[in-house]
Design an enzyme around this catalytic site. Sequence first.
Site, PDB file in Angstrom:
ATOM      1  N   CYS A  65      62.356   6.954  31.450  1.00 11.89           N
ATOM      2  CA  CYS A  65      62.144   6.718  30.022  1.00 11.89           C
ATOM      3  C   CYS A  65      61.229   7.830  29.529  1.00 11.89           C
ATOM      4  CB  CYS A  65      61.594   5.318  29.730  1.00 11.89           C
ATOM      5  SG  CYS A  65      59.881   4.994  30.195  1.00 11.89           S
ATOM      6  N   THR A  67      57.945   8.159  29.058  1.00 15.82           N
ATOM      7  CA  THR A  67      56.772   8.387  29.909  1.00 15.82           C
ATOM      8  C   THR A  67      56.961   7.882  31.327  1.00 15.82           C
ATOM      9  OG1 THR A  67      55.792   6.254  29.344  1.00 15.82           O
ATOM     10  CG2 THR A  67      55.182   8.160  27.946  1.00 15.82           C
TER      11      THR A  67
END
Length: 146
Positions: A65, A67
């Site tokens: 994703c 982060t």
Amino acid sequence: MKIAIASDHGGYELKQKLAAYCSAQGIETDDLGTNSSESVDYPDFAEKVCRVVLDKKADFGVLVCGTGIGISIAANRHKGIRAALLYSLETAKLARQHNNANIAVFGGRTMSFEDAAARLDVFFKTPFEGGRHIRRIEKTDLYGGC
């Protein structure tokens, strides 16, 4: 070896590169989406990979994703899943050695492809040590999960 790989929109580009990299390494790769950079919800894609890993239809999972944090949290809600955000070569090694991690996680907006690929190589090649680490993993499954 077979892996299941997925991402949300924030990890789409890195997921595409990692899937191609794994395939080029001779790793059977099951890409579970997303298939564009259009906004989607990361828990949906964590669920898909977790199901495949828990059902033993893949040896490992790979999630991405923006982060790596949100999708890690979502994945680790599943009993039997040990998703590790691999932010260094050392954490890639220790995630396998000590935690028997079964899903590698990356941040598409915070990590380069080169760093992620190198960490994934270490993750795949490092065996679980067992021993004292087994009881800790058993306690994690006992205390948590859905």
